[in-house]
Design an enzyme around this catalytic site. Structure first.
Site, PDB file in Angstrom:
ATOM      1  N   ASP A 170       0.891  -1.400   0.172  1.00  0.00           N
ATOM      2  CA  ASP A 170      -0.281  -0.119   0.276  1.00  0.00           C
ATOM      3  C   ASP A 170       0.946   1.087   0.009  1.00  0.00           C
ATOM      4  O   ASP A 170       2.065   1.446  -0.613  1.00  0.00           O
ATOM      5  CB  ASP A 170      -0.960  -0.382   0.855  1.00  0.00           C
ATOM      6  CG  ASP A 170      -2.143   0.539   0.981  1.00  0.00           C
ATOM      7  OD1 ASP A 170      -2.313   2.175   1.023  1.00  0.00           O
ATOM      8  OD2 ASP A 170      -3.571  -0.410   1.014  1.00  0.00           O
ATOM      9  N   HIS A 199      -3.539   5.753   3.598  1.00  0.00           N
ATOM     10  CA  HIS A 199      -3.741   4.689   3.006  1.00  0.00           C
ATOM     11  C   HIS A 199      -3.688   3.358   3.624  1.00  0.00           C
ATOM     12  O   HIS A 199      -4.509   2.002   3.965  1.00  0.00           O
ATOM     13  CB  HIS A 199      -4.266   4.620   1.761  1.00  0.00           C
ATOM     14  CG  HIS A 199      -5.692   3.359   0.498  1.00  0.00           C
ATOM     15  ND1 HIS A 199      -4.868   2.089   1.089  1.00  0.00           N
ATOM     16  CD2 HIS A 199      -7.028   4.488   0.718  1.00  0.00           C
ATOM     17  CE1 HIS A 199      -6.279   1.468   0.337  1.00  0.00           C
ATOM     18  NE2 HIS A 199      -7.340   2.400   0.589  1.00  0.00           N
ATOM     19  N   SER A 235     -11.357  -1.117  -0.514  1.00  0.00           N
ATOM     20  CA  SER A 235      -9.603  -1.540  -0.066  1.00  0.00           C
ATOM     21  C   SER A 235     -10.277  -1.964   1.587  1.00  0.00           C
ATOM     22  O   SER A 235      -8.840  -2.273   1.847  1.00  0.00           O
ATOM     23  CB  SER A 235      -9.357   0.434  -0.180  1.00  0.00           C
ATOM     24  OG  SER A 235      -8.736   0.581  -1.745  1.00  0.00           O
ATOM     25  N   ASN A 250      -5.499  -5.184  23.812  1.00  0.00           N
ATOM     26  CA  ASN A 250      -4.373  -4.859  24.378  1.00  0.00           C
ATOM     27  C   ASN A 250      -4.526  -3.101  25.323  1.00  0.00           C
ATOM     28  O   ASN A 250      -4.145  -2.908  25.493  1.00  0.00           O
ATOM     29  CB  ASN A 250      -2.937  -3.937  23.473  1.00  0.00           C
ATOM     30  CG  ASN A 250      -3.774  -3.258  22.732  1.00  0.00           C
ATOM     31  OD1 ASN A 250      -5.123  -2.719  22.338  1.00  0.00           O
ATOM     32  ND2 ASN A 250      -2.910  -2.463  21.665  1.00  0.00           N
TER      33      ASN A 250
END
Length: 591
Positions: A156, A189, A340, A203
């Site tokens: 990416d 992105h 995406s 976490n």
């Protein structure tokens, strides 16, 4: 219970079983390397023998294996076997499972309460984690959060390496665009995509992701504006494959590139899986399916295809892609939409599958994801949802069952007809032979990479109408799969040659009627026919092309409100795929 003496002639068969056990124990390897998977009771295996096996036979088999019957679950006939010290529970379970007189054998797993991440922004009820609940990720997390030995390459714009929800999961990557080690995010992105697939889970900060126990390999393939080329994508796939990545996510529309397909084939040869985005242009992609990538369309919270998602012959799976809450540059979070973000959802599920069964090949992982998906839209495959919306829990369960089955033998597949190199025309019958040591689950037929049909039971006979295709050379490929996900393929070349289509369509205007008075928007209906099908109808008003229709029933419209008063002539033309033209009668209408 009485203890029977061993190694007498009466128990030679049991002794042979003991030898098999010794071999398995000497060669056994713990299959899978899942983090956080539920523990099991040490030194114990649960076994159920077939009803026809007598208690004496059961006792001798167990004793020959060096184990003892420590108890029995009443009314269901499941025995609790205590193993000798330092024995491999996995090897014992596998050995018992392979016996024909055993119904099943398994470890006595200790299961936790249903897992809920403590990440504060994970809240399906608030809408921020809706996509994880939709794909049954929480149920998959009861088995695995993902293994830290499974690496997902994110090809990416780079990744924000300082983001607290990403940094602990990052491994070294590469900047393909600048040919250096700087993989920082130049656009934003890539950070959002990385967070979707594998932001750190449980976490106590930020979000949860699909495979938060897996690692992220950032591969920058884009220029500063976010644009990437086939070259950088292909080089990124090869770089990642050579450095141990098992999954690659490419949130670009690239499944129709031969260069990318070749690189993806290389990635798959390394037992990897490549996932790509379908695109967000609301268009239909008619190109053939790319068997080396999983092309993903986008769904919303109602399990409907989004209005902007592309569809087409290349769609393999669908996944949530609307309003995905994920990581952003600068250590922040936000909502993103697009294929995406449906692609990394699938990439994350692929990583979970490999986490529980790392012995699967890339092709087998693809099969698991397809066969475990929730079938939406038309039954079986369709160009909107592919094989369905991905289901993480079912995919993980299927991968585990394949691990336990231990079937690694692929089917055998071949063509009976037509023969390799044959020239065919009209409608032909394609006969495929397929067999397997356990059983063939499905046989699929592809022409030049495009799926034509799938049969789930013999005989594997397909009808192929060659008139749907232009004259020329083609590759016909059959892929056979068994229940364990093993696949094999065979292919032949053939030439399609049909006589030229010189017959024009027929067309007749059925409405409005000749002499009718009209005003406003006029719908012009026609009746058409053609030996090979009409592909387009045109409406002419007073000799000028006014409207076109490319789908049945080929109704066109004319806005008569702007036309002058008086008589107007209407006529339609119909076209077939060969370009032959049929012309309707002329009618006169009056405004």
């Amino acid at each position: 219970m009485r203890t029977l003496s061993l190694l007498t002639p009466k128990f030679l068969r049991a002794a042979r079983f003991c030898v098999i056990f010794a071999f398995l124990l000497s060669t056994s390897i713990e299959v899978g390397f899942t983090q956080h998977r539920p523990d099991f009771v040490p030194g114990r295996v649960l076994v159920k023998f077939r009803p026809e096996v007598s208690p004496v036979q059961v006792q001798s088999i167990v004793a020959a294996a060096g184990a003892r019957i420590a108890g029995q679950i009443p009314r269901i006939g499941v025995l609790v076997l205590q193993l000798p010290p330092n024995a491999s529970e996995v090897a014992y379970a596998r050995a018992f499972r392979q016996r024909r007189d055993v119904v099943f054998a398994e470890l006595d797993h200790i299961l936790p309460l249903a897992f809920t991440p403590n990440d504060p922004l994970y809240a399906p009820s608030s809408g921020r984690g809706w996509h994880l609940a939709k794909i049954s990720a929480p149920n998959a997390w009861d088995t695995t959060l993902g293994s830290n030995r499974v690496i997902v390459a994110v090809l990416d714009t780079g990744v924000d390496g300082a983001h607290p929800d990403l940094a602990p999961n990052l491994v070294p990557g590469w900047n393909i665009y600048n040919n250096n080690a700087d993989t920082s995010d130049v656009h934003g992105h890539g950070t959002a995509v990385a967070g979707t697939v594998a932001a750190v889970i449980n976490n106590g900060i930020g979000i949860a992701s699909v495979a938060g126990g897996c690692r992220i390999m950032p591969i920058r393939i884009s220029d500063p504006n976010g644009y990437a080329s086939y070259t950088t994508i292909a080089n990124g796939l090869i770089w990642a494959a050579d450095r141990g990545a098992r999954v690659a996510n490419v949130s670009y529309r690239c499944s129709n590139s031969s260069t990318v397909a070749t690189a993806a084939q290389y990635f798959q040869s390394k037992n990897g899986v490549v996932v790509v985005a379908a695109g967000n242009e609301s268009t239909f992609d008619a190109t053939a399916d790319n068997p080396y990538v999983l092309t993903v369309s986008a769904t919303n919270s109602s399990d409907s295809l989004t209005s902007w998602s592309n569809t087409g012959n290349n769609i393999d799976l669908a996944a949530p892609g609307s309003g995905i809450y994920t990581t952003l540059r600068g250590g922040t979070y936000g909502s993103k939409s697009g294929t995406s973000f449906s692609a990394p959802v699938v990439a994350g599920v692929a990583a979970l599958v490999i986490s529980v069964n790392p012995n699967l090949t890339g092709g087998q992982v693809q099969d698991v994801l397809k066969r475990s998906a929730d079938d939406l839209g038309a039954a079986s495959w369709d160009p909107q949802y592919g094989w369905g919306r991905v289901n993480a829990a079912r995919a993980v369960s299927m991968a585990l069952s394949l691990n336990q089955m231990g079937d690694t033998t692929p089917p055998s597949v071949s063509f009976s007809s037509p023969t390799n190199g044959a020239t065919v025309s009209g409608t032909i019958t394609v006969q495929v032979n397929a067999s397997d040591n356990v059983g063939v689950a499905a046989v699929s037929l592809y022409l030049n990479g495009a799926l034509l049909s799938t049969k789930t039971a013999a005989p594997y006979t397909f009808s192929l109408d060659t008139t749907r295709f232009a004259n020329g050379s083609y590759t016909l490929r059959a892929v056979a799969a068994d229940a364990a996900g093993n696949t094999a393929s065979a292919q032949i070349s053939l030439s399609i040659y049909n006589t030229a289509d010189t017959t024009p369509p027929t067309i007749r205007i059925t409405s409005p009627m000749n002499g009718a008075r009209v005003n406003g928007t006029v719908s012009v209906a026609v009746a058409t026919s053609d030996d090979r099908g009409v592909v387009r109808v045109e409406l002419y008003v007073n000799g000028r092309l006014t409207a076109t229709s490319t789908s049945a029933p080929f109704t066109t419209q004319w806005n008569a409100s702007k036309a002058p008063r008086g008589a107007h002539t209407l006529q339609c033309k119909a076209y077939d795929a060969a370009g032959n033209v049929g012309i309707s009668q002329s009618i006169t209408v009056y405004k």
